[in-house]
Design a protein around this motif. Structure first.
Motif, short mmCIF file in Angstrom:
data_model
loop_
_atom_site.label_atom_id
_atom_site.label_comp_id
_atom_site.label_asym_id
_atom_site.label_seq_id
_atom_site.Cartn_x
_atom_site.Cartn_y
_atom_site.Cartn_z
N GLU A 100 -32.60 -21.65 98.66
CA GLU A 100 -33.04 -22.96 98.21
C GLU A 100 -34.54 -22.98 98.01
O GLU A 100 -35.28 -22.34 98.75
CB GLU A 100 -32.63 -24.04 99.23
N THR A 101 -34.95 -23.73 97.02
CA THR A 101 -36.38 -23.89 96.76
C THR A 101 -36.96 -24.94 97.69
O THR A 101 -36.32 -25.97 97.96
CB THR A 101 -36.59 -24.31 95.29
N ASP A 102 -38.14 -24.66 98.22
CA ASP A 102 -38.82 -25.60 99.11
C ASP A 102 -39.54 -26.63 98.24
O ASP A 102 -40.65 -26.39 97.76
CB ASP A 102 -39.80 -24.83 99.99
N LEU A 103 -38.91 -27.77 98.05
CA LEU A 103 -39.46 -28.79 97.15
C LEU A 103 -40.78 -29.36 97.66
O LEU A 103 -41.65 -29.73 96.87
CB LEU A 103 -38.44 -29.92 96.97
N GLU A 104 -40.94 -29.40 98.98
CA GLU A 104 -42.17 -29.98 99.55
C GLU A 104 -43.41 -29.15 99.23
O GLU A 104 -44.52 -29.68 99.17
CB GLU A 104 -42.03 -30.11 101.07
N SER A 105 -43.22 -27.85 99.00
CA SER A 105 -44.38 -26.97 98.76
C SER A 105 -44.70 -26.81 97.27
O SER A 105 -45.65 -26.11 96.92
CB SER A 105 -44.12 -25.59 99.38
N ILE A 106 -43.93 -27.44 96.40
CA ILE A 106 -44.19 -27.32 94.97
C ILE A 106 -45.43 -28.15 94.62
O ILE A 106 -45.48 -29.36 94.90
CB ILE A 106 -42.99 -27.80 94.14
N PRO A 118 -33.96 -21.44 92.75
CA PRO A 118 -34.34 -20.01 92.69
C PRO A 118 -34.19 -19.45 91.28
O PRO A 118 -33.28 -19.84 90.54
CB PRO A 118 -33.35 -19.36 93.68
N PHE A 119 -35.09 -18.53 90.94
CA PHE A 119 -35.03 -17.87 89.63
C PHE A 119 -35.22 -16.38 89.82
O PHE A 119 -35.66 -15.91 90.89
CB PHE A 119 -36.09 -18.44 88.68
N THR A 120 -34.89 -15.61 88.81
CA THR A 120 -34.95 -14.15 88.89
C THR A 120 -35.91 -13.61 87.84
O THR A 120 -35.84 -14.00 86.67
CB THR A 120 -33.56 -13.52 88.68
N THR A 121 -36.78 -12.71 88.26
CA THR A 121 -37.70 -12.02 87.35
C THR A 121 -37.29 -10.55 87.28
O THR A 121 -37.17 -9.90 88.32
CB THR A 121 -39.16 -12.12 87.82
N THR A 133 -35.91 -5.97 90.13
CA THR A 133 -35.33 -7.31 90.08
C THR A 133 -35.84 -8.11 91.27
O THR A 133 -35.65 -7.72 92.42
CB THR A 133 -33.79 -7.25 90.11
N LEU A 134 -36.50 -9.24 90.98
CA LEU A 134 -37.12 -10.06 92.02
C LEU A 134 -36.53 -11.46 91.99
O LEU A 134 -36.61 -12.14 90.96
CB LEU A 134 -38.64 -10.13 91.79
N GLN A 135 -35.93 -11.89 93.09
CA GLN A 135 -35.40 -13.24 93.19
C GLN A 135 -36.35 -14.09 94.01
O GLN A 135 -36.66 -13.76 95.15
CB GLN A 135 -34.01 -13.26 93.80
N GLN A 174 -38.78 -10.39 81.96
CA GLN A 174 -37.76 -11.37 81.60
C GLN A 174 -37.48 -12.25 82.82
O GLN A 174 -37.38 -11.76 83.94
CB GLN A 174 -36.48 -10.68 81.14
N VAL A 175 -37.35 -13.53 82.58
CA VAL A 175 -37.06 -14.49 83.64
C VAL A 175 -35.72 -15.16 83.36
O VAL A 175 -35.46 -15.59 82.22
CB VAL A 175 -38.17 -15.55 83.76
N GLN A 176 -34.89 -15.23 84.40
CA GLN A 176 -33.63 -15.96 84.30
C GLN A 176 -33.75 -17.22 85.13
O GLN A 176 -33.92 -17.16 86.35
CB GLN A 176 -32.46 -15.11 84.80
N ALA A 177 -33.68 -18.37 84.46
CA ALA A 177 -33.76 -19.66 85.14
C ALA A 177 -32.64 -20.53 84.61
O ALA A 177 -32.45 -20.65 83.40
CB ALA A 177 -35.11 -20.31 84.89
N GLY A 178 -31.90 -21.16 85.53
CA GLY A 178 -30.73 -21.90 85.08
C GLY A 178 -29.71 -20.92 84.53
O GLY A 178 -29.36 -19.93 85.16
N LEU A 179 -29.26 -21.15 83.32
CA LEU A 179 -28.30 -20.26 82.67
C LEU A 179 -28.92 -19.53 81.49
O LEU A 179 -28.21 -18.93 80.69
CB LEU A 179 -27.08 -21.08 82.19
N ARG A 180 -30.26 -19.53 81.42
CA ARG A 180 -30.92 -18.93 80.26
C ARG A 180 -31.84 -17.79 80.68
O ARG A 180 -32.37 -17.77 81.80
CB ARG A 180 -31.73 -19.99 79.50
N ASN A 181 -32.02 -16.84 79.76
CA ASN A 181 -32.95 -15.73 79.94
C ASN A 181 -34.14 -15.92 79.01
O ASN A 181 -33.98 -16.28 77.83
CB ASN A 181 -32.29 -14.38 79.65
N TYR A 182 -35.35 -15.67 79.52
CA TYR A 182 -36.57 -15.84 78.74
C TYR A 182 -37.38 -14.55 78.76
O TYR A 182 -37.66 -14.01 79.84
CB TYR A 182 -37.43 -16.97 79.31
N ASP A 183 -37.73 -14.05 77.58
CA ASP A 183 -38.66 -12.92 77.48
C ASP A 183 -40.08 -13.47 77.54
O ASP A 183 -40.43 -14.37 76.76
CB ASP A 183 -38.44 -12.15 76.17
#
Length: 360
Positions: A238-244, A265-268, A299-301, A319-328
């Motif tokens: 889980e992402t720590d929303l308080e630290s964003i 969480p996202f993956t790089t 692979t970094l989560q 490349q970053v995977q966030a949600g259901l999409r991949n971004y170069d």
């Protein structure tokens, strides 16, 4: 003594390769290639850089990497200053050498006993010999994401089970990979994918794929991909929303990768195309640095963010995977050193952006 620098230079000249061409094709600067050929070791910022570039350049020129490395080590040893005490020898009396000899024998005996007791200790688990845990250097814990890592002898892979974590120990990394488990030692060959029963209770808990291993050099380790079969055993990240941080408080935002009404969480993924140094830190975890060559993949989560330091941004694909999409991600110039954060920022209530932040 044979010179590793001369061998490299002669190999390059025999192939009619200009130094500029070699620098372009290896993605190693001309300055460093010339320093290798001239054996100017002081030109390199660290031992890791030097040995990494040396091996990569030797492979590029099709020179025996093992021979080149041994020549380098011999030169390094030869240039190490001799301790001053060794230059001043006095002739001891009869009693003194006798005492020294007895003490030496005692110390050697104690050393041998300690070695076999602690460092060369072998334990038996269900009839299977395992190496001592003192050898372990890195610990990797399986999560909900596939684990892609280069592992070395003594490394530990922690596998979550209903009864608690089970530690697997990496054994041999030459020609074939052995993984030591409570159920026995499992062996994989190059390009083999196998489901492993690690606790001896039947069934299988993990899937392991061996993507790279050396047939001549065990010190290079092995590149593996490990997947936990039962994802319910892994705590959901889980992402720590308080630290964003608020977007308005974050400077040097280069561009936005992804926007959503929540942060998660996202993956790089870093795919290495040419030799380079990469340093990364996930969230607030320990910083990791290593030398990578073409074909390696990292692979970094991250829950909140990841910091990347790359010695040559053109040598990698990001490349970053966030949600259901991949971004170069956008690339920089060849040879450019890049230090940047990829992290969540809060644009407004229920508006989150995953952004790239440039760092000095």
């Amino acid at each position: 003594m044979e010179s590793f620098g001369n061998l490299l230079r002669q190999a390059r000249e025999s192939k009619n390769i200009d130094i500029e061409v070699a620098a372009s094709e290896t993605v190693i600067s001309k300055t460093y290639l010339q320093a290798l050929e001239k054996e100017q070791l002081e030109k390199f910022p660290s031992e890791t850089y030097l040995t990494g570039f040396l091996k990569n350049y030797a492979e590029y020129l099709e020179v025996d990497v093992g021979h080149i490395t041994s020549l380098y080590r011999a030169k390094k040893i030869q240039e190490t200053p001799t301790p001053t005490d060794l230059w001043h020898k006095t002739k001891p009396r009869f009693v003194k050498p006798l005492v020294v000899s007895l003490v030496s024998v005692a110390v050697i005996g104690i050393g041998i006993a300690v070695y076999f007791t602690f460092f060369n200790k072998e334990d038996e688990i269900n009839g299977t010999t395992v190496i001592s845990s003192n050898v372990a250097t890195n610990r990797h814990t399986l999560t909900g994401e596939p684990l892609t890592e280069r592992v070395y002898r003594g490394d530990i892979i922690a596998v979550p089970t209903e009864a608690g974590d089970i530690d697997l120990i990496i054994g041999e990394t030459l020609n074939e990979l052995s993984i030591i488990t409570p159920a026995g030692t499992q062996t994989l060959e190059l390009s083999e994918e196998r489901e492993l029963d690690i606790n001896g209770e039947g069934g299988s808990e993990i899937i392991v794929y061996l993507s790279d291993i050396s047939r001549t050099d065990a010190s290079r380790g092995a590149e593996i991909r490990v997947l936990l079969k039962d994802q319910s055993l892994v705590a959901v990240a889980e992402t720590d929303l308080e630290s964003i941080p608020e977007a308005s408080q974050v400077a040097n935002q280069r561009y936005t990768i992804h926007e959503d009404n929540r942060a998660y969480p996202f993956t790089t993924t870093i795919t290495v195309r040419a030799a380079c140094m990469i340093r990364h830190r996930i969230d607030s975890k320990e910083e990791i640095e290593d030398y990578y060559t073409a074909g390696d993949q990292i692979t970094l989560q991250s829950n909140n963010g990841v910091r990347l330091w790359i010695s040559n941004i053109n040598a990698v694909k990001l490349q970053v995977q966030a949600g259901l999409r991949n971004y170069d991600l956008e690339m920089g110039k060849a040879g450019q050193v890049v230090v940047e954060d990829i992290k969540w920022v809060r644009e407004a209530p229920n508006v989150y952006k995953l952004v790239v932040i440039g760092l000095d």
